[in-house]
Design an enzyme around this catalytic site. Structure first.
Site, PDB file in Angstrom:
ATOM      1  N   SER A 243       0.840  -1.192   0.000  1.00 55.94           N
ATOM      2  CA  SER A 243       0.000   0.000   0.000  1.00 55.94           C
ATOM      3  C   SER A 243       0.884   1.254   0.000  1.00 55.94           C
ATOM      4  CB  SER A 243      -0.961  -0.051   1.186  1.00 55.94           C
ATOM      5  OG  SER A 243      -1.969   0.921   1.081  1.00 55.94           O
ATOM      6  N   ASP A 337      -8.003  -5.328  -6.368  1.00 51.66           N
ATOM      7  CA  ASP A 337      -7.692  -4.274  -5.399  1.00 51.66           C
ATOM      8  C   ASP A 337      -8.622  -3.085  -5.634  1.00 51.66           C
ATOM      9  OD1 ASP A 337      -6.600  -2.352  -3.755  1.00 51.66           O
ATOM     10  OD2 ASP A 337      -4.562  -2.490  -4.557  1.00 51.66           O
ATOM     11  N   HIS A 371      -6.695  -5.818  -1.693  1.00 50.41           N
ATOM     12  CA  HIS A 371      -5.598  -4.897  -1.386  1.00 50.41           C
ATOM     13  C   HIS A 371      -4.647  -5.435  -0.324  1.00 50.41           C
ATOM     14  CE1 HIS A 371      -3.543  -1.068  -1.299  1.00 50.41           C
ATOM     15  NE2 HIS A 371      -3.775  -0.922  -0.008  1.00 50.41           N
TER      16      HIS A 371
END
Length: 432
Positions: A243, A337, A371
């Site tokens: 991330s 994601d 994600h």
């Protein structure tokens, strides 16, 4: 293993058999079997885990014993419940929280997660009589791994060292924005022969609470500390980031020296949230348009289209100059994601690197994967609160596919780091 049984006068009491019996590391599978059932007996297996804040995670599945009254999750398919089919680890990866928008996080890696497994008679939704129970511990530090808090200059981190004197290849591990200091990935990786520094960069102790500006000199200081450690090989370090941590991995590889290898998990090639600064260079943040935020039928925010395209107009200035980097890259991408367009970012980074004569990075894309790609057997976090946009957002992913991706990604990143940091050349094919 601790096993507890409820006596049945008509047969041997059912017993849960766990291997390894004394618990195992959190990234390792556990073999679950039940003995002492009646032939063809229908049962429900239930798993419960209580996290460090008291939230319960649960899963259940319906099974039928074989003709000998035995049940082996490695050979017997689940007939329904939280999952179905042959899923030996389904009682772990299929867990769901009893609190809405809750993600399973481990803060104290020196204690295990404790999973209670129960065998219930029948297939009733509310569960029949409890026939047997066992407790399974999932640990985050292999025997001999050392945990060393680091408060050196501005650096706020925890260093995990493998058993022995080394020296070991070094890795800096970065999570997403607002995570503070998360150690569970670093502690597990240290058991694989790496010296891993879990590095905080905001929302921790005296570090900045906001992300208005990120000074890469802070990360440079961490690299210098790690390379100067007597138990770390001095040729260069690896970076592992997910991330915002993946975005920072791009930035470190682009601006800093001695970044030999980087694994970017669902990272952005454009700078997001605040200015990125290194010496006299500044990379501004990509723009956003909140009108592009969608709502799911459950009322959750889908922010996958929130960010502007960094290839267009003034937002091109937000691109991290990855083409400067001589780092070896592995991009691990969840194709579902919903935080941002991770596959687009990975492929654009690959184009820019190759256009400047750099080595083509390895990209592994995982379908139906969201994600938060965690170490193996962590349950999928479908949605949780996002402090940047306010309220709960969806992260994407389907539980089984996401679980399979986590197992493969964990092996891929270890192999990649061994190849590039300590010269143990080998490859493993992506399983998806």
């Amino acid at each position: 293993m601790h096993a507890f049984t409820t006596q049945n006068p008509n047969r041997m009491a059912p017993t849960v058999i766990l291997e390894p019996a004394g618990g195992c590391l959190c990234d390792q599978p556990v073999h679950i079997a039940v003995r002492g059932l009646a032939p063809e007996q229908p049962v429900t297996l239930r798993s419960v885990l209580r996290d460090e804040k008291g939230a319960l995670f649960r899963a259940h599945a319906r099974y039928r014993a074989d003709s000998h009254g035995e049940l082996d999750l490695a050979r017997t398919p689940a007939l329904g419940g939280s999952f179905s089919g042959l899923e030996p680890m389904g009682l772990l990866w299929a867990m769901e929280p009893d609190r809405p928008f809750w993600r399973l996080i481990k803060r104290d890696v020196q204690t295990p997660f404790v999973v209670e497994l129960e065998v219930l008679d029948g297939h009733e939704p509310d569960g029949g009589q409890r026939l047997a129970r066992a407790v399974h511990e999932r640990h985050f530090m292999a025997p001999g791994v050392r945990r060393v808090p680091v408060r050196e200059g501005r650096v706020r981190a925890t260093l995990f060292l493998p058993p022995g004197t080394g020296p070991f290849p070094g890795i800096i591990d970065l999570f997403g924005i607002g995570s503070g200091l998360l150690e569970y990935r670093a502690s597990l990786l240290a058991g694989k022969g790496f010296a891993v520094m879990a590095l905080a960069y905001n929302n921790y102790e005296d570090l900045p609470k906001d992300m208005d500006i990120i000074h890469l000199e802070y990360f440079e200081e961490a690299v210098t500390y790690l390379l100067s450690h007597p138990q770390v090989t001095g040729s260069g370090v690896g970076v592992l980031g997910i991330s915002k941590g993946g975005e920072l991995g791009f930035a470190m590889a682009s601006f800093l020296k001695n970044i030999t290898a980087a694994v970017i998990i669902n990272g952005s090639i454009s700078n997001i949230g605040g200015n990125l600064q290194y010496k006299d260079e500044t990379v501004p943040s990509v723009g956003i348009n909140t009108k592009r935020v969608k709502r799911t039928k459950d009322g959750l925010k889908d922010i996958v289209d929130l960010l502007n395209n960094p290839l267009e107009g003034p937002d091109q200035k937000s691109l991290i100059p990855v083409e400067r980097s001589d780092t070896a890259f592995l991009f691990l991408v969840g194709q579902d994601d919903h935080n941002w367009k991770s596959e687009f970012y990975a492929r654009e980074a690959s184009k820019r690197l190759q256009a400047h004569g750099k080595e083509k990075p390895q990209i592994i894309c995982y379908p139906e994967t969201g994600h938060h790609i965690e170490p193996p057997y962590f349950p999928l976090c479908k949605a949780s609160l996002n402090s940047l946009v306010g309220g709960p957002v969806i992260w994407g992913g389907e539980p089984r596919a996401h679980a399979m991706a986590q197992v493969d990604a964990w092996q891929q990143l270890q192999t990649f780091f061994h190849n590039h940091l300590d010269g143990k050349k080998k490859t493993i094919p992506a399983k998806l």
